[in-house]
Design an enzyme around this catalytic site. Structure first.
Site, PDB file in Angstrom:
ATOM      1  N   HIS A   2       0.850  -1.188   0.000  1.00 45.07           N
ATOM      2  CA  HIS A   2       0.000   0.000   0.000  1.00 45.07           C
ATOM      3  C   HIS A   2       0.884   1.236   0.000  1.00 45.07           C
ATOM      4  CE1 HIS A   2      -3.614   2.366   0.752  1.00 45.07           C
ATOM      5  NE2 HIS A   2      -2.882   3.089   1.565  1.00 45.07           N
ATOM      6  N   ASP A  48     -15.897   2.136   5.319  1.00 42.13           N
ATOM      7  CA  ASP A  48     -14.781   3.032   5.008  1.00 42.13           C
ATOM      8  C   ASP A  48     -15.077   3.847   3.752  1.00 42.13           C
ATOM      9  OD1 ASP A  48     -12.012   4.100   5.085  1.00 42.13           O
ATOM     10  OD2 ASP A  48     -11.910   3.030   3.189  1.00 42.13           O
ATOM     11  N   ARG A  52     -15.344  12.245   4.690  1.00 42.23           N
ATOM     12  CA  ARG A  52     -14.137  12.916   5.197  1.00 42.23           C
ATOM     13  C   ARG A  52     -13.556  13.839   4.134  1.00 42.23           C
ATOM     14  NH1 ARG A  52     -10.385   8.269   6.385  1.00 42.23           N
ATOM     15  NH2 ARG A  52      -8.867   9.885   6.868  1.00 42.23           N
ATOM     16  N   SER A  83      -8.808   3.403   8.235  1.00 42.88           N
ATOM     17  CA  SER A  83      -9.267   3.342   6.844  1.00 42.88           C
ATOM     18  C   SER A  83      -8.363   2.404   6.024  1.00 42.88           C
ATOM     19  CB  SER A  83      -9.242   4.766   6.266  1.00 42.88           C
ATOM     20  OG  SER A  83      -9.354   4.755   4.877  1.00 42.88           O
ATOM     21  N   LYS A 113      -9.292  -1.987   5.001  1.00 45.07           N
ATOM     22  CA  LYS A 113      -9.302  -2.518   3.619  1.00 45.07           C
ATOM     23  C   LYS A 113      -8.241  -3.605   3.449  1.00 45.07           C
ATOM     24  CE  LYS A 113      -8.995   1.687   2.139  1.00 45.07           C
ATOM     25  NZ  LYS A 113      -9.209   3.080   1.927  1.00 45.07           N
TER      26      LYS A 113
HETATM   27  N1  URA Z   1      -5.788   6.297   2.167  1.00 45.38           N
HETATM   28  C1  URA Z   1      -6.861   5.628   2.659  1.00 45.38           C
HETATM   29  O1  URA Z   1      -7.211   4.563   2.178  1.00 45.38           O
HETATM   30  N2  URA Z   1      -7.527   6.181   3.686  1.00 45.38           N
HETATM   31  C2  URA Z   1      -7.192   7.340   4.257  1.00 45.38           C
HETATM   32  O2  URA Z   1      -7.834   7.756   5.196  1.00 45.38           O
HETATM   33  C3  URA Z   1      -6.084   8.029   3.737  1.00 45.38           C
HETATM   34  C4  URA Z   1      -5.386   7.475   2.686  1.00 45.38           C
END
Ligand code: URA
Length: 419
Positions: free
Chosen positions: A81, A160, A167, A182, A186
């Site tokens: 990620h 999310d 957000r 968040s 995932k």
């Molecule tokens: N990437 C994400 O998936 N969530 C966030 O809150 C910030 C960056």
């Protein structure tokens, strides 16, 4: 239980219980809690912070709000990620390298928002490519070729998705607990037991300083441990763009050049580091041995072949990728070391040219973007070409390249590794 009491409790800096967090997540997904109430709670969280227990519960109920993947039938699976940046095309390069080393990559990627790019938009600049794989297609591809990249398979962490959109519209993105839960909801739902996170720090990143980056890294590592996932966070510089190309098709072309060993730059160095940690985790070997494998598979062409295999499997037509004529070139108006080509500056410029989107529904121009012939800190002589701009728009090209006579300190690319 009542949402107003919960908002007031957080406003008064009190710790929310597991039941209260469960109530908030479930009732927001079911539309019983309204956007304006959730916005108030999110802002209270941004200001008053969350304890580790609260972050853990929030992550747990966000995972439970959607489906999860079971990748246990595969050995050696690793996920990656990036917290997002400008010119960040590392997934396109690292996934085939790591897969060529015998580690499986099951990757769900996102789209661009604001001046931060998204892997799915970059890949979509390849004609006909299929990126909305269903679960069966995704699993079959991992079995057949050892890697797959998809935009969305099933509904991962539904809460999310809904909370992140809110957000984004309410100035509540920049909260370490909200970012940690968040990302990790995932990633945990995606089912890999190993994760390497490229945690970007700097002017073009969500996280602006090392202190915040360390806190975020430690929270994500802790969430990983609680969920049987090994997490390595690599804190990297996002004060300037990564690599030289910014914009969707331009970035795919740069990724191909790296995989073909035609380029040797900061992007390649970072990719080798990230890929080495992924291979180390995936195969459970020493970092030095992993690095040797990564470099070998880049040099012998196997990583490039794996990239071609991925694109062919997902029905992409690479012949559609062609470098366009630059519409504008920007030259240095003074001699000296460049100081103003920061990641946020170039990211906004690329977005203005059509490469990014301000709102999720905006269309993008896949060929738009910037090639940096010189980067921040490089020396230029007045009249040197600094940037080529690609766009279908007519723009004001009065872009000043600011220089200084003082040679700047060399910037670090990789700050530290936390695991
Ligand atoms: N990437 C994400 O998936 N969530 C966030 O809150 C910030 C960056």
């Amino acid at each position: 239980m009542n949402i107003i009491d919960i908002i007031l409790k957080k406003k008064n800096k009190l710790e929310l219980s597991e039941e209260e967090i469960k109530y908030v997540v479930e009732n927001y997904v079911n539309d019983n809690i309204k956007d304006y109430q959730m916005s108030a709670l999110l802002m209270a969280i941004v200001i008053q912070d969350m304890s580790n227990d609260e972050i853990n519960y929030l992550t747990k109920y966000m995972i439970n709000s959607g489906s999860t993947f079971d990748l246990s039938k595969f050995d050696h699976v690793v996920d990656k990620h990036s917290t997002g940046g400008v010119g960040d095309k590392t997934t396109l390069i690292i996934s085939p390298i790591v897969s060529a080393c015998g580690v499986k990559v099951a990757k769900m990627s996102g789209r661009a928002l604001g001046y931060t790019g998204g892997t799915i938009d970059k890949l979509e600049s390849i004609k006909n490519i299929k990126l909305n794989l269903d679960e069966e297609e995704f699993m079959n591809e991992i079995s057949d070729i050892g890697l797959a990249i998809t935009s969305q398979t099933k509904d991962i962490a539904i809460a999310d998705k809904k909370i992140y959109a809110l957000r984004d519209a309410t100035g509540t993105v920049e909260s370490i607990p909200l970012i940690a839960s968040s990302i990790m909801s995932k990633k945990i739902a995606m089912g890999s037991k190993n994760l390497v996170i490229d945690l970007k720090v700097g002017k073009g990143a969500l996280i602006k300083n090392l202190e915040d980056a360390r806190r975020l890294a430690n929270i994500m590592i802790d969430l990983g441990k609680k969920n049987n996932m090994r997490v390595v966070c690599i804190l990297t510089n996002m004060d300037i763009p990564l690599g030289n190309n910014i914009g969707n098709s331009l970035e795919v072309m740069e990724a191909i050049d790296i995989l073909k060993n035609k380029e040797d730059n900061d992007l390649k160095t970072l990719c080798i580091t990230l890929a080495s940690y992924m291979v180390k985790l995936g195969l459970d070997i020493e970092l030095e041995d992993a690095k040797k494998m990564v470099i070998n598979n880049l040099n012998n062409g196997l990583a490039y072949n794996k990239f071609i295999e991925l694109i062919n499997y997902q029905k992409g037509d690479l012949s559609s990728l062609k470098k366009q004529e630059a519409k504008y070139v920007i030259k240095a108006t003074s001699s000296g070391y460049i100081t103003n080509l920061t990641a946020d500056f170039i990211g906004k410029l690329a977005m203005h040219l059509g490469a990014g989107r301000e709102n999720m529904k905006d269309a993008i121009d896949y060929d738009a973007g910037v090639i940096l012939h010189k980067k921040n800190g490089d020396y230029v002589t007045k009249g040197d070409i600094v940037m080529s701009l690609f766009t279908k728009k007519d723009i004001n090209t009065n872009i000043e390249i600011v220089t200084t006579n003082e040679k700047p300190m060399e910037e670090k690319l990789i700050y530290e590794v936390i695991s």
